[in-house]
Design a protein around this motif. Structure first.
Motif, PDB file in Angstrom:
ATOM      1  N   SER A  44       1.457  -0.533  -6.685  1.00  0.00           N
ATOM      2  CA  SER A  44       2.134  -1.209  -6.221  1.00  0.00           C
ATOM      3  C   SER A  44       2.615  -2.322  -7.395  1.00  0.00           C
ATOM      4  CB  SER A  44       1.061  -2.566  -5.288  1.00  0.00           C
ATOM      5  OG  SER A  44       0.427  -3.369  -6.110  1.00  0.00           O
ATOM      6  N   ASN A  82       1.641 -12.015  -5.985  1.00  0.00           N
ATOM      7  CA  ASN A  82       1.717 -12.828  -5.651  1.00  0.00           C
ATOM      8  C   ASN A  82       0.936 -14.283  -6.075  1.00  0.00           C
ATOM      9  OD1 ASN A  82       3.197 -11.104  -4.080  1.00  0.00           O
ATOM     10  ND2 ASN A  82       2.228 -11.469  -2.059  1.00  0.00           N
ATOM     11  N   ARG A 114       7.518 -10.679  -7.156  1.00  0.00           N
ATOM     12  CA  ARG A 114       5.928 -10.893  -5.882  1.00  0.00           C
ATOM     13  C   ARG A 114       5.642  -9.312  -5.794  1.00  0.00           C
ATOM     14  NH1 ARG A 114       4.354 -15.427  -3.608  1.00  0.00           N
ATOM     15  NH2 ARG A 114       4.027 -14.279  -1.298  1.00  0.00           N
ATOM     16  N   THR A 172       5.452  -5.869  -4.705  1.00  0.00           N
ATOM     17  CA  THR A 172       6.385  -4.598  -4.133  1.00  0.00           C
ATOM     18  C   THR A 172       5.951  -3.409  -3.678  1.00  0.00           C
ATOM     19  OG1 THR A 172       7.930  -4.775  -5.907  1.00  0.00           O
ATOM     20  CG2 THR A 172       8.485  -6.179  -4.919  1.00  0.00           C
ATOM     21  N   LYS A 209       4.587  -0.806  -2.327  1.00  0.00           N
ATOM     22  CA  LYS A 209       3.199  -1.359  -2.132  1.00  0.00           C
ATOM     23  C   LYS A 209       2.749   0.024  -1.437  1.00  0.00           C
ATOM     24  CE  LYS A 209       3.770  -5.164  -0.244  1.00  0.00           C
ATOM     25  NZ  LYS A 209       3.810  -6.316   0.671  1.00  0.00           N
ATOM     26  N   ASN A 225      -2.056  -5.107  -1.820  1.00  0.00           N
ATOM     27  CA  ASN A 225      -1.442  -4.195  -1.197  1.00  0.00           C
ATOM     28  C   ASN A 225      -2.626  -4.263   0.417  1.00  0.00           C
ATOM     29  OD1 ASN A 225      -0.127  -2.108   0.060  1.00  0.00           O
ATOM     30  ND2 ASN A 225      -0.089  -0.795  -1.485  1.00  0.00           N
TER      31      ASN A 225
END
Ligand code: B12
Length: 356
Positions: free
Chosen positions: A131, A135, A149, A151, A153, A178
């Motif tokens: 990933s 966050n 953030r 992403t 994943k 994730n």
């Protein structure tokens, strides 16, 4: 017409291959181009049409500048592209190096490609970002600025593992966030190679099910899992995570806990975290805060710290620590626990033998 791409890793200190360049190499080869990798300023086998230079820590900018000016002089007609961490965090500064193009952030189109490990046959580990981003928005961390953030994943990493490699190294910033992590755990158990969650795992997200999965993986010899205890607000979560891991096959002494200092903490609150970690039976690894855009390493001193107090921590790591860390050896635990304040805790009168 096919092009020859020169990939340059500036000659700063690094423990890992230039993974970004290796992914770019695969991308270029898929386009029908050829690539070669050089470290520092050298002589390529073939005259390049384009030059891709990577960068790492912001404080390692000088070797990057050296590489840019060397290759620009040597091949004036080949455009120089500069990317990587320093270029992403400090694009204006990086532009002054003389590079023709600065790439900020990651390149989504190369992210899922198998890095071209043929360029580093000496290297034995598949480096994977399952990933990107994170966050959490911790002020001391550059990741949200570079990657945003969480992403990209992935739910499968099998295809990113080089057959001959004996280990798998995750560079994820927050692997546990994730939602596909259980699929990846399953693959890791099946692959049976040793695993390193290089950037540590978020203790606040470790529950019974995750601990059980982590307990089924194979790890490298000295440390298994790394956690972070950055503020006292994380006390309960870190204690709980260590407990859960130890109930699931991971010895407390194989859990490394990073303790950030020289940020918004004070020497006294740092000491409290050190004592907590040692009392919980894990290994404490003090981690000095570096500002996100530091051009020199080890020069920042936060308002609550002094040069002497930082030096006291670093000396203690060298003199009574082991590999820069404080393991929960009785002598060390006693020393830190019995101290009435920071200065006493980090005073180095005793010799190393007594601490052991
Ligand atoms: C692995 C890692 C480490 C490893 C060492 C890395 C190494 N190579 O030696 C270890 C665990 C030892 C480590 C230690 C530390 N780290 Co660290 N680490 C990382 C991590 C996860 C990856 C760094 C890396 O190697 N990236 C390889 C990159 C360049 O490849 P890539 O991302 O796949 O590349 C993509 C793009 O950059 C781009 N790209 C790259 N090159 C190029 C070139 C061109 C031409 C183009 C077009 C594109 C391009 O495309 C690629 C594909 O998308 C980053 C966080 C992150 N998510 O990036 C932090 C990070 C670099 N570390 C950081 C920090 C603060 C540290 C420590 C200081 C922590 C501490 N207090 O002790 C220490 C310092 C160690 C030292 N030697 O000085 C900060 C750096 C901040 C800064 N100012 O530079 C980061 C950003 C993390 C953070 N939380 O803020 N770290």
């Amino acid at each position: 017409m096919s092009e020859h791409i020169l990939l340059v890793e500036p000659d700063y200190y690094t423990q890992y291959p230039p993974i970004g360049l290796l992914k770019l190499s695969t991308y270029e080869k898929n386009q029908g181009n050829s690539t070669e990798l050089i470290r520092g300023c050298g002589i390529p086998l073939k005259k390049p049409n384009k030059i891709f230079i990577t960068s790492l820590f912001t404080w390692s900018w000088r070797p990057v500048w050296r590489a840019v000016s060397y290759y620009k002089k040597k091949y004036p007609s080949a455009p120089v592209y500069l990317g990587g961490i320093y270029a992403s965090l400090m694009p204006k500064h990086a532009r002054l190096s003389g590079a023709d193009f600065i790439n900020e952030g990651i390149l989504p189109e190369v992210e899922s490609l198998m890095p071209d490990y043929r360029l580093r046959p000496d290297w034995d580990g598949s480096i994977i970002f399952s990933s990107r981003g994170c966050n959490r928005n911790c002020g001391f961390c550059a990741v949200p600025r570079i990657e945003g953030r969480l992403t990209a994943k992935k739910s499968s990493i099998k295809k990113m593992v080089w057959l001959e490699h004996s280990r798998i190294i995750f560079f994820d910033n927050n692997f546990l966030w994730n939602e596909n992590k259980f699929d990846i755990f399953e693959e890791l158990i099946e692959l049976d190679k040793s695993v390193d969650f290089n950037q540590g795992l978020d203790a606040r997200l470790i529950d019974e099910e995750i601990a059980e999965n982590l307990g089924k993986l194979k790890y490298e010899s000295s440390n298994a899992v790394r956690l972070a205890y950055d503020t006292l607000g994380e006390k309960k979560a870190v204690e709980n995570a260590i407990q859960l891991l130890s109930e699931n096959n991971i010895k407390k002494r194989r859990i490394f806990v990073y303790a950030l200092f020289n940020y918004e903490d004070t020497p006294e609150t740092f000491l409290e975290r050190v004592v907590d970690i040692l009392n919980w039976g894990a290994v404490c690894y003090p981690m000095r805060f570096e500002p996100l855009k530091a051009l020199e390493k080890n020069s920042h001193i936060s308002d609550n710290w002094t040069k002497e107090k930082i030096e006291a921590v670093q000396s203690a790591r060298r003199v009574i620590g082991f590999g820069g860390a404080f393991p929960p050896y009785k002598g060390l635990v006693d020393k830190f626990q019995n101290a009435s304040n920071f200065d006493q805790a980090f005073e180095l009168r005793e010799c190393k033998e007594v601490i052991r």
